[in-house]
Scaffold this motif. Structure first.
Motif, PDB file in Angstrom:
ATOM      1  N   ALA A  12       0.811  -1.231   0.000  1.00 39.78           N
ATOM      2  CA  ALA A  12       0.000   0.000   0.000  1.00 39.78           C
ATOM      3  C   ALA A  12       0.835   1.267   0.000  1.00 39.78           C
ATOM      4  N   THR A  13       2.093   1.185   0.407  1.00 43.63           N
ATOM      5  CA  THR A  13       2.898   2.410   0.474  1.00 43.63           C
ATOM      6  C   THR A  13       3.689   2.656  -0.809  1.00 43.63           C
ATOM      7  N   SER A  14       3.537   1.780  -1.798  1.00 42.49           N
ATOM      8  CA  SER A  14       4.208   2.019  -3.086  1.00 42.49           C
ATOM      9  C   SER A  14       3.498   3.143  -3.824  1.00 42.49           C
ATOM     10  N   LEU A  15       4.107   3.621  -4.927  1.00 43.04           N
ATOM     11  CA  LEU A  15       3.457   4.652  -5.746  1.00 43.04           C
ATOM     12  C   LEU A  15       2.091   4.192  -6.221  1.00 43.04           C
ATOM     13  N   VAL A  16       2.019   2.957  -6.701  1.00 43.96           N
ATOM     14  CA  VAL A  16       0.738   2.446  -7.198  1.00 43.96           C
ATOM     15  C   VAL A  16      -0.226   2.256  -6.036  1.00 43.96           C
ATOM     16  N   GLY A  17       0.295   1.796  -4.914  1.00 43.82           N
ATOM     17  CA  GLY A  17      -0.549   1.612  -3.733  1.00 43.82           C
ATOM     18  C   GLY A  17      -1.207   2.915  -3.299  1.00 43.82           C
ATOM     19  N   GLU A  18      -0.423   3.957  -3.255  1.00 42.45           N
ATOM     20  CA  GLU A  18      -0.976   5.272  -2.877  1.00 42.45           C
ATOM     21  C   GLU A  18      -2.083   5.711  -3.829  1.00 42.45           C
ATOM     22  N   ALA A  19      -1.820   5.563  -5.130  1.00 41.63           N
ATOM     23  CA  ALA A  19      -2.820   5.960  -6.124  1.00 41.63           C
ATOM     24  C   ALA A  19      -4.075   5.092  -6.001  1.00 41.63           C
ATOM     25  N   LEU A  20      -3.862   3.823  -5.695  1.00 40.59           N
ATOM     26  CA  LEU A  20      -4.983   2.889  -5.540  1.00 40.59           C
ATOM     27  C   LEU A  20      -5.877   3.308  -4.369  1.00 40.59           C
ATOM     28  N   LEU A  21      -5.265   3.656  -3.248  1.00 40.43           N
ATOM     29  CA  LEU A  21      -6.066   4.073  -2.082  1.00 40.43           C
ATOM     30  C   LEU A  21      -6.835   5.360  -2.392  1.00 40.43           C
ATOM     31  N   GLU A  22      -6.185   6.280  -3.081  1.00 39.05           N
ATOM     32  CA  GLU A  22      -6.874   7.513  -3.489  1.00 39.05           C
ATOM     33  C   GLU A  22      -8.091   7.207  -4.357  1.00 39.05           C
ATOM     34  N   LEU A  23      -7.906   6.311  -5.315  1.00 40.02           N
ATOM     35  CA  LEU A  23      -8.987   6.023  -6.262  1.00 40.02           C
ATOM     36  C   LEU A  23     -10.129   5.256  -5.605  1.00 40.02           C
ATOM     37  N   LEU A  24      -9.806   4.374  -4.660  1.00 42.77           N
ATOM     38  CA  LEU A  24     -10.876   3.673  -3.934  1.00 42.77           C
ATOM     39  C   LEU A  24     -11.764   4.696  -3.234  1.00 42.77           C
ATOM     40  N   ASP A  25     -11.126   5.726  -2.709  1.00 43.57           N
ATOM     41  CA  ASP A  25     -11.869   6.796  -2.027  1.00 43.57           C
ATOM     42  C   ASP A  25     -12.647   7.635  -3.045  1.00 43.57           C
ATOM     43  N   GLU A  26     -11.943   8.142  -4.062  1.00 50.20           N
ATOM     44  CA  GLU A  26     -12.580   9.026  -5.044  1.00 50.20           C
ATOM     45  C   GLU A  26     -13.767   8.361  -5.746  1.00 50.20           C
ATOM     46  N   LEU A  37      -1.020  -3.977   3.989  1.00 51.24           N
ATOM     47  CA  LEU A  37      -0.147  -5.101   4.320  1.00 51.24           C
ATOM     48  C   LEU A  37       1.153  -4.993   3.534  1.00 51.24           C
ATOM     49  N   ALA A  38       2.158  -5.715   3.996  1.00 51.51           N
ATOM     50  CA  ALA A  38       3.411  -5.814   3.252  1.00 51.51           C
ATOM     51  C   ALA A  38       4.135  -7.066   3.698  1.00 51.51           C
ATOM     52  N   CYS A  39       5.145  -7.449   2.921  1.00 57.94           N
ATOM     53  CA  CYS A  39       5.950  -8.617   3.273  1.00 57.94           C
ATOM     54  C   CYS A  39       7.379  -8.199   3.584  1.00 57.94           C
ATOM     55  N   ASP A  40       7.680  -6.925   3.440  1.00 60.59           N
ATOM     56  CA  ASP A  40       9.082  -6.521   3.438  1.00 60.59           C
ATOM     57  C   ASP A  40       9.305  -5.348   4.378  1.00 60.59           C
ATOM     58  N   GLU A  41      10.274  -4.532   4.037  1.00 61.75           N
ATOM     59  CA  GLU A  41      10.648  -3.439   4.946  1.00 61.75           C
ATOM     60  C   GLU A  41       9.543  -2.385   5.081  1.00 61.75           C
ATOM     61  N   ALA A  42       8.500  -2.486   4.249  1.00 64.07           N
ATOM     62  CA  ALA A  42       7.397  -1.525   4.374  1.00 64.07           C
ATOM     63  C   ALA A  42       6.538  -1.798   5.609  1.00 64.07           C
ATOM     64  N   ILE A  43       6.708  -2.966   6.249  1.00 62.99           N
ATOM     65  CA  ILE A  43       5.939  -3.261   7.464  1.00 62.99           C
ATOM     66  C   ILE A  43       6.267  -2.202   8.514  1.00 62.99           C
ATOM     67  N   GLY A  44       5.244  -1.620   9.092  1.00 69.27           N
ATOM     68  CA  GLY A  44       5.462  -0.572  10.093  1.00 69.27           C
ATOM     69  C   GLY A  44       5.377   0.832   9.521  1.00 69.27           C
ATOM     70  N   GLN A  45       5.477   0.954   8.186  1.00 71.91           N
ATOM     71  CA  GLN A  45       5.305   2.269   7.572  1.00 71.91           C
ATOM     72  C   GLN A  45       3.830   2.690   7.653  1.00 71.91           C
ATOM     73  N   LEU A  54      -2.860   4.583   8.316  1.00 65.89           N
ATOM     74  CA  LEU A  54      -2.939   3.141   8.523  1.00 65.89           C
ATOM     75  C   LEU A  54      -1.526   2.602   8.697  1.00 65.89           C
ATOM     76  N   ARG A  55      -1.296   1.935   9.777  1.00 64.00           N
ATOM     77  CA  ARG A  55       0.006   1.289   9.979  1.00 64.00           C
ATOM     78  C   ARG A  55       0.055   0.020   9.118  1.00 64.00           C
ATOM     79  N   VAL A  56       1.131  -0.143   8.373  1.00 63.55           N
ATOM     80  CA  VAL A  56       1.252  -1.311   7.494  1.00 63.55           C
ATOM     81  C   VAL A  56       1.576  -2.538   8.326  1.00 63.55           C
ATOM     82  N   ARG A  57       0.804  -3.584   8.141  1.00 60.17           N
ATOM     83  CA  ARG A  57       0.982  -4.813   8.937  1.00 60.17           C
ATOM     84  C   ARG A  57       1.609  -5.908   8.095  1.00 60.17           C
ATOM     85  N   ALA A  58       2.127  -6.901   8.774  1.00 61.57           N
ATOM     86  CA  ALA A  58       2.785  -8.023   8.076  1.00 61.57           C
ATOM     87  C   ALA A  58       1.731  -8.979   7.530  1.00 61.57           C
ATOM     88  N   LEU A  59       1.811  -9.254   6.235  1.00 66.71           N
ATOM     89  CA  LEU A  59       0.861 -10.186   5.616  1.00 66.71           C
ATOM     90  C   LEU A  59       0.829 -11.503   6.373  1.00 66.71           C
TER      91      LEU A  59
END
Lengths: 327, 327
Positions: A12-26, A37-45, A54-59
């Motif tokens: 969700a914190t990637s460029l596409v993820g950000e745009a996706l969350l915006e569009l779900l709202d819009e 969710l994330a599997c990598d270093e994005a956990i906790g972002q 939203l705090r990113v959680r571990a898948l």
């Protein structure tokens, strides 16, 4: 009854993820609970949805039982995929992993969506397919030849930072230290896109294969050159189509004027990635012309926002098709 | 006997003019007197040849009687051309003006040079022709489809300054004021190249016509898209060839390894304009591959310095052919 759906976004914190969350709202997608969710270093972002953090959680530690649909924006291990499937979630896969699930551009081949899982094609394929799918009935397509000049945002924030960093170094006459692209990308064009096999890059093979699948023309010869351009956002595609009969340019224009997701730019003008496509939800097509030496050829120029339109919007539209939230 | 030739260069202070004077020196062309000429605001400026400054003089006031050869780097009026012709000068015309004189890439079709006047093709055509002319015997060419991503230096210093200025404005988050390109060229790609006719740009028509002429294949269908890229120096060409028979890739590689002016980059690596071509006197070709879906297709990637190699070196080589200074 106002039915809502719990949604999970892996990446969700990637460029596409950000745009996706915006569009779900819009687009007022009826989201119940949204989990980043994330599997990598994005956990906790922290991701942001409807002005809440939203705090990113571990898948791997998250219970998917109540999740209706998962957006997958990064590569997953087979066990992770199996968990999602076992939980019965619908799945929109933007990870680029090959698979047997249908590959769908929502506004080009929605009829191909069967079952509860779908693969999203490359953003450039979404742009191509939205233009070519409506034309496929009009033109008996014999061959597609294209050069796809791709934005660095295909590589996420790292790609953007690299182009900005190199450009600033060069403008300040400092020595260049090539980073993730391995070469100078600022004020240059790079010809290869991923590792090669028989000379064809990974992205070129994926583009050709997905275009054939989305157009349901499995025998169509596609020749693609992917070029990494020093452009932050927006893909630009120079396309040449060979057809079985002389091209009726006016019929092509009429067809594109009603094509979903497509904006046609009149002759004499032409679209650019930055000037027209970026931030928009349409694919822009212009420079429609019959071949200079061949009336059975149609040349055209397509630009599209690779992040918002080609990736995020298509993903949300696929979710709308899968969950049918507004019956 | 050490014969020398008096030379005049109309447009000597342009980017191509500067490179031309450098190459005349480096290649030890037997220049007697060199005169820098112009028809416009460049009159009175200073060019440099063999470490000496030359004041640019007005063409219309200059006596051409003793001049053996004129390089024309800017558009001329018919009366100015007539004067050059009446003075009996040999003429290398880089102005892009159409005409009945032969169009020659010195290392691709030198046999076409007859008479004392020659037109130089677009730099991109020089690059294409040096690669395709040696292959034309091997491959029965049926069609050429290409995207030519052209450097801003095709528009001279003004093009370079515009890209640098826009880039600095954007990196400093200042509002962009489009100049000579009419749009944002920094971090963007522009699809049109000159005014259009039936949708085809001037440069696209010129490229296709000159390529046919240089290859002596007047019926060859050529589909060209010219793209203005945010690159200072060096053209990058994505080319797809259709042939009458399956392509023998090893024979193609062997052929290009002995082609004059061409450097072939081995599979797995690939050239870029900035990394390989700029400042060099070769055309670099790589990413040679058979079509993904068609064995009768050959795809390739060509880069070349548009100023030094495609314009200036070809001009000097044409002068060498015309005057034959080393019999």
């Amino acid at each position: 009854m106002n039915r809502t759906f719990d949604i999970a976004v892996i990446g969700a914190t990637s460029l596409v993820g950000e745009a996706l969350l915006e569009l779900l709202d819009e687009r007022e997608f009826p989201v119940g609970k949204l989990t980043a969710l994330a599997c990598d270093e994005a956990i906790g972002q922290v991701a942001s949805f409807r002005e809440r953090n939203l705090r990113v959680r571990a898948l791997d530690a998250f219970d998917l039982t109540d999740v209706a649909l998962v957006f997958v924006l990064e590569p997953l291990a087979p066990a992770q995929r199996a968990r999602i499937e076992a939980a019965g979630c619908a799945l929109v896969d933007l990870s680029g992993a090959p698979g047997s699930t249908p590959c769908v551009a929502a506004q080009a081949n929605p009829q191909a969506l069967v079952g509860r899982q779908v693969r999203a094609p490359l953003p450039a394929v979404v742009a191509l397919a939205e233009v070519l799918a409506p034309l496929a009935g009009l033109l008996a397509l014999r061959r597609v030849t294209l050069t796809a000049c791709l934005a660095v945002s295909a590589h996420g924030r790292e790609g953007i930072e690299e182009l900005a960093r190199q450009t600033a170094q060069l403008l300040n006459a400092r020595p260049l230290e090539p980073g993730m692209f391995g070469r100078q990308i600022a004020f240059n064009l790079l010809a290869a896109s991923g590792a090669e096999e028989d000379g064809h890059g990974v992205d070129e093979r994926r583009l050709a294969g997905e275009l054939r699948e989305v157009l349901a023309l499995p025998e169509l010869p596609v020749a693609a050159t992917c070029v990494q351009a020093p452009v932050f956002f927006g893909d630009s595609l120079a396309v040449s189509l060979q057809c079985a009969a002389p091209v009726d340019l006016e019929a092509v224009e009429r067809c594109l004027d009603t094509a979903p997701g497509v904006e046609r730019i009149e002759a004499g003008d032409w679209p650019t990635a930055v000037g027209d496509a970026v931030g928009q939800e349409s694919v822009y097509v212009g420079r429609l012309r019959r071949g200079l030496h061949d009336p059975c050829q149609l040349d055209l120029w397509i630009v599209s926002d690779n992040v918002r339109k080609g990736a995020a919007l298509n993903a949300v539209q696929l979710a709308e098709l899968l969950l049918n939230p507004r019956p």
